[in-house]
Design a protein around this motif. Structure first.
Motif, PDB file in Angstrom:
ATOM      1  N   ILE A  30       0.838  -1.206   0.000  1.00 45.59           N
ATOM      2  CA  ILE A  30       0.000   0.000   0.000  1.00 45.59           C
ATOM      3  C   ILE A  30       0.874   1.257   0.000  1.00 45.59           C
ATOM      4  N   THR A  31       1.973   1.236   0.727  1.00 50.66           N
ATOM      5  CA  THR A  31       2.879   2.387   0.737  1.00 50.66           C
ATOM      6  C   THR A  31       3.469   2.623  -0.647  1.00 50.66           C
ATOM      7  N   ILE A  32       3.876   1.559  -1.322  1.00 55.35           N
ATOM      8  CA  ILE A  32       4.435   1.707  -2.667  1.00 55.35           C
ATOM      9  C   ILE A  32       3.382   2.249  -3.622  1.00 55.35           C
ATOM     10  N   VAL A  33       2.146   1.747  -3.528  1.00 58.03           N
ATOM     11  CA  VAL A  33       1.076   2.240  -4.402  1.00 58.03           C
ATOM     12  C   VAL A  33       0.801   3.722  -4.113  1.00 58.03           C
ATOM     13  N   GLN A  34       0.796   4.107  -2.842  1.00 59.63           N
ATOM     14  CA  GLN A  34       0.581   5.517  -2.503  1.00 59.63           C
ATOM     15  C   GLN A  34       1.680   6.399  -3.081  1.00 59.63           C
ATOM     16  N   LEU A  35       2.916   5.958  -2.943  1.00 63.98           N
ATOM     17  CA  LEU A  35       4.033   6.774  -3.420  1.00 63.98           C
ATOM     18  C   LEU A  35       4.095   6.837  -4.942  1.00 63.98           C
ATOM     19  N   SER A  36       3.672   5.767  -5.608  1.00 60.11           N
ATOM     20  CA  SER A  36       3.768   5.739  -7.065  1.00 60.11           C
ATOM     21  C   SER A  36       2.545   6.335  -7.761  1.00 60.11           C
ATOM     22  N   THR A  37       1.484   6.633  -7.001  1.00 58.44           N
ATOM     23  CA  THR A  37       0.282   7.225  -7.584  1.00 58.44           C
ATOM     24  C   THR A  37       0.365   8.745  -7.474  1.00 58.44           C
ATOM     25  N   PRO A  38       0.140   9.454  -8.590  1.00 59.27           N
ATOM     26  CA  PRO A  38       0.161  10.923  -8.521  1.00 59.27           C
ATOM     27  C   PRO A  38      -0.864  11.434  -7.504  1.00 59.27           C
ATOM     28  N   GLY A  39      -0.515  12.484  -6.791  1.00 57.70           N
ATOM     29  CA  GLY A  39      -1.368  13.020  -5.740  1.00 57.70           C
ATOM     30  C   GLY A  39      -2.769  13.377  -6.196  1.00 57.70           C
ATOM     31  N   ALA A  40      -2.907  13.827  -7.441  1.00 52.03           N
ATOM     32  CA  ALA A  40      -4.221  14.225  -7.947  1.00 52.03           C
ATOM     33  C   ALA A  40      -5.167  13.035  -8.109  1.00 52.03           C
ATOM     34  N   PHE A  41      -4.607  11.837  -8.248  1.00 50.12           N
ATOM     35  CA  PHE A  41      -5.427  10.639  -8.468  1.00 50.12           C
ATOM     36  C   PHE A  41      -5.470   9.699  -7.267  1.00 50.12           C
ATOM     37  N   ARG A  42      -4.709   9.996  -6.238  1.00 50.81           N
ATOM     38  CA  ARG A  42      -4.569   9.067  -5.110  1.00 50.81           C
ATOM     39  C   ARG A  42      -5.909   8.755  -4.447  1.00 50.81           C
ATOM     40  N   GLY A  43      -6.735   9.766  -4.212  1.00 49.69           N
ATOM     41  CA  GLY A  43      -8.042   9.536  -3.586  1.00 49.69           C
ATOM     42  C   GLY A  43      -8.933   8.666  -4.449  1.00 49.69           C
ATOM     43  N   ARG A  44      -8.884   8.886  -5.754  1.00 49.58           N
ATOM     44  CA  ARG A  44      -9.707   8.084  -6.663  1.00 49.58           C
ATOM     45  C   ARG A  44      -9.234   6.640  -6.704  1.00 49.58           C
ATOM     46  N   PHE A  46      -7.539   4.935  -4.383  1.00 50.57           N
ATOM     47  CA  PHE A  46      -7.822   4.217  -3.146  1.00 50.57           C
ATOM     48  C   PHE A  46      -9.320   4.111  -2.874  1.00 50.57           C
ATOM     49  N   GLY A  47     -10.108   5.048  -3.375  1.00 52.62           N
ATOM     50  CA  GLY A  47     -11.558   4.904  -3.293  1.00 52.62           C
ATOM     51  C   GLY A  47     -12.035   3.719  -4.107  1.00 52.62           C
ATOM     52  N   LEU A  48     -11.495   3.581  -5.319  1.00 55.78           N
ATOM     53  CA  LEU A  48     -11.837   2.436  -6.165  1.00 55.78           C
ATOM     54  C   LEU A  48     -11.367   1.132  -5.532  1.00 55.78           C
ATOM     55  N   LEU A  49     -10.159   1.133  -4.984  1.00 54.45           N
ATOM     56  CA  LEU A  49      -9.629  -0.061  -4.332  1.00 54.45           C
ATOM     57  C   LEU A  49     -10.505  -0.483  -3.156  1.00 54.45           C
ATOM     58  N   GLY A  50     -10.921   0.470  -2.326  1.00 60.35           N
ATOM     59  CA  GLY A  50     -11.794   0.168  -1.197  1.00 60.35           C
ATOM     60  C   GLY A  50     -13.154  -0.346  -1.641  1.00 60.35           C
ATOM     61  N   THR A  51     -13.687   0.253  -2.711  1.00 60.00           N
ATOM     62  CA  THR A  51     -14.982  -0.186  -3.238  1.00 60.00           C
ATOM     63  C   THR A  51     -14.898  -1.612  -3.774  1.00 60.00           C
ATOM     64  N   LEU A  52     -13.841  -1.902  -4.516  1.00 63.61           N
ATOM     65  CA  LEU A  52     -13.676  -3.258  -5.056  1.00 63.61           C
ATOM     66  C   LEU A  52     -13.521  -4.287  -3.937  1.00 63.61           C
ATOM     67  N   CYS A  53     -12.693  -3.977  -2.959  1.00 64.32           N
ATOM     68  CA  CYS A  53     -12.500  -4.924  -1.842  1.00 64.32           C
ATOM     69  C   CYS A  53     -13.793  -5.131  -1.070  1.00 64.32           C
ATOM     70  N   GLY A  54     -14.501  -4.054  -0.800  1.00 60.96           N
ATOM     71  CA  GLY A  54     -15.767  -4.167  -0.074  1.00 60.96           C
ATOM     72  C   GLY A  54     -16.832  -4.898  -0.868  1.00 60.96           C
TER      73      GLY A  54
END
Length: 111
Positions: A30-44, A46-54
């Motif tokens: 998760i740390t690597i994904v956060q660091l490698s994702t541009p800040g403008a898209f990070r919320g989107r 991780f929102g998609l990731l949370g939705t898929l997991c849920g």
């Protein structure tokens, strides 16, 4: 290893080890994904990731119950099949070059 286990202490130790490894691996990825994702898209992302997991969790629970019924409630066999599948997937990912490159990613230092 958990499937054929009849000793409660051994099962508890196996589950403790699995939980510790799960936390270690998840935090790193998760740390690597956060660091490698541009800040403008990070919320989107991780929102998609949370939705898929849920959304997948209830489906997985239902399929697990169906698999248990198909195996005549032989839960140790179900654990061994799931563990074997996870081991095969883990080893295939461990030897995949693109996965190793992703996990070895380092954030560029600011110049």
């Amino acid at each position: 290893l958990l499937g054929p286990q009849h000793n409660r202490i051994a099962a508890l130790l196996l589950m403790t080890a699995a939980g510790a490894m799960n936390g270690f691996i998840n935090i790193n990825i998760i740390t690597i994904v956060q660091l490698s994702t541009p800040g403008a898209f990070r919320g989107r992302v991780f929102g998609l990731l949370g939705t898929l997991c849920g959304g997948i969790a209830p489906i997985a629970m239902g399929l697990g119950g169906l698999a248990a019924d198909l195996l005549n409630q032989n839960i140790p066999l179900l654990f061994m099949c799931c563990g074997g599948t996870a081991a095969v997937l883990s080893f295939s990912l461990a030897f995949d070059r693109s996965t190793r490159e992703f996990l070895a990613w380092e954030q560029p230092s600011p110049s």
